[in-house]
Design an enzyme around this catalytic site. Structure first.
Site: not given
Ligand code: DQA
Length: 150
Positions: A22, A74, A98, A100, A77, A9-10, A107, A17
């Site tokens: 990011y 990835n 995985e 990020h 959330a 998501p997002n 964070r 964003r």
């Molecule tokens: C994320 C880190 C997560 O905590 C966050 O909710 C994201 C992006 C990252 O790529 O750094 O949406 O996975």
């Protein structure tokens, strides 16, 4: 070799964003960057992005029968909340890395826990978009080693 890149998501909102966290490149830029890298490496890559947990679970299940050799994920959330995504990855038993974009350890406290880390062969964090390329390279080597051991 077939690699599936899943984004949660997002991440479709990359570029607008929280650019301080990011970056200013978009989701399309990310896919193009990964595609170019995979082309050079002789890897077939496909992409899936969803804001819905169940859709991500469905896509992971489909990977069992569509020839996917490795998954880069990835979960965004859902990293920190989703037992369902962890269980789907456990069910299909496809090698998974995985990723990020940000360094989740630097964070908020709640970002430090990842369910997906329990199944991932490797977790790459804080390397920006480059982390996806590192994940592809890791899987390429891992799958090649697995094949030569057979
Ligand atoms: C994320 C880190 C997560 O905590 C966050 O909710 C994201 C992006 C990252 O790529 O750094 O949406 O996975």
């Amino acid at each position: 070799m077939e690699i599936l890149v899943i984004n949660g998501p997002n991440l479709n909102m990359l570029g607008t964003r929280e650019p301080d966290i990011y970056g200013s490149d978009t989701y399309e830029d990310l896919c193009n960057m990964i595609s170019e890298h995979c082309e050079k490496e002789g890897i077939n890559v496909s992409f899936f992005q969803s804001n819905h947990e169940g859709s991500i679970v469905d896509r992971i299940q489909e990977a069992l029968t569509d020839g996917t050799d490795g998954i880069v994920i990835n979960p965004a959330a859902y990293t920190h909340t989703s037992v369902a995504i962890l269980d789907a990855l456990k069910a299909v038993r496809i090698p998974t890395v995985e990723v990020h974009i940000s360094d989740v350890d630097e964070r908020e406290e709640f970002r430090k826990h990842s369910f997906v880390s329990l199944i991932a062969l490797e977790t790459i964090k804080g390397k920006g978009f480059e982390g996806y390329l590192m994940a592809v390279d890791f899987l390429k080597n891992y799958i090649a080693d697995e094949r030569s051991a057979d």
